[in-house]
Write a protein that holds these residues in place. Structure first.
Motif, PDB file in Angstrom:
ATOM      1  N   UNK A   9      16.368  48.341  35.578  1.00 19.18           N
ATOM      2  CA  UNK A   9      16.750  49.587  34.906  1.00 19.18           C
ATOM      3  C   UNK A   9      16.435  49.512  33.410  1.00 19.18           C
ATOM      4  N   UNK A  10      16.702  48.372  32.811  1.00 20.25           N
ATOM      5  CA  UNK A  10      16.408  48.195  31.389  1.00 20.25           C
ATOM      6  C   UNK A  10      14.899  48.274  31.139  1.00 20.25           C
ATOM      7  N   UNK A  11      14.117  47.656  32.023  1.00 15.43           N
ATOM      8  CA  UNK A  11      12.656  47.696  31.886  1.00 15.43           C
ATOM      9  C   UNK A  11      12.150  49.127  32.028  1.00 15.43           C
ATOM     10  N   UNK A  12      12.698  49.854  32.986  1.00 13.96           N
ATOM     11  CA  UNK A  12      12.308  51.250  33.179  1.00 13.96           C
ATOM     12  C   UNK A  12      12.709  52.109  31.984  1.00 13.96           C
ATOM     13  N   UNK A  13      13.863  51.817  31.416  1.00 16.25           N
ATOM     14  CA  UNK A  13      14.330  52.558  30.243  1.00 16.25           C
ATOM     15  C   UNK A  13      13.380  52.329  29.069  1.00 16.25           C
TER      16      UNK A  13
END
Length: 84
Positions: A9-13
Motif C-alpha cells: 500500500x505504501x509503494x502504491x501510494x
C-alpha cells in the motif's frame, strides 16, 4: 501478512503521488504552451478600399470578424505552403 500489505500500500501510494506530480507538471507545460499561443502580435495592414470590402463581405459570409478572416486566410496560406 499485514506488514506485506502495508508495504504494498505504501509503494502504491508513492506511485500515485509520483503520477499526480507528473500530471501536474504536464498540465503546467500545456498551460504554458496555450498561453504562448494566445499571445498575438499586432501589425498595421493597409488595404485598398475594394480589397477591404471584399474581405469584409467574405468575413460576414463565414461569420467571422474582418480580423478573424484575415488571420484565417493567412493561416491557410501558410498551411498550404508547408503541405506542398
Amino acid at each position: 501478512m499485514t506488514d506485506s500489505l502495508n508495504e504494498k500500500e505504501a509503494a502504491l501510494q508513492k506511485r500515485l503521488e509520483k503520477i499526480k506530480s507528473l500530471e501536474d507538471e504536464i498540465k503546467k507545460r500545456e498551460k504554458a504552451i496555450k498561453d504562448k499561443e494566445k499571445t498575438k502580435k499586432q501589425m498595421v495592414l493597409r488595404l485598398s478600399p475594394s480589397l477591404w470590402n471584399e474581405i469584409a463581405a467574405w468575413a460576414e459570409e463565414d461569420f467571422r470578424s474582418i480580423n478573424g478572416q484575415v488571420e484565417y486566410l493567412l493561416s491557410e496560406c501558410v498551411r498550404k505552403r508547408h503541405s506542398g
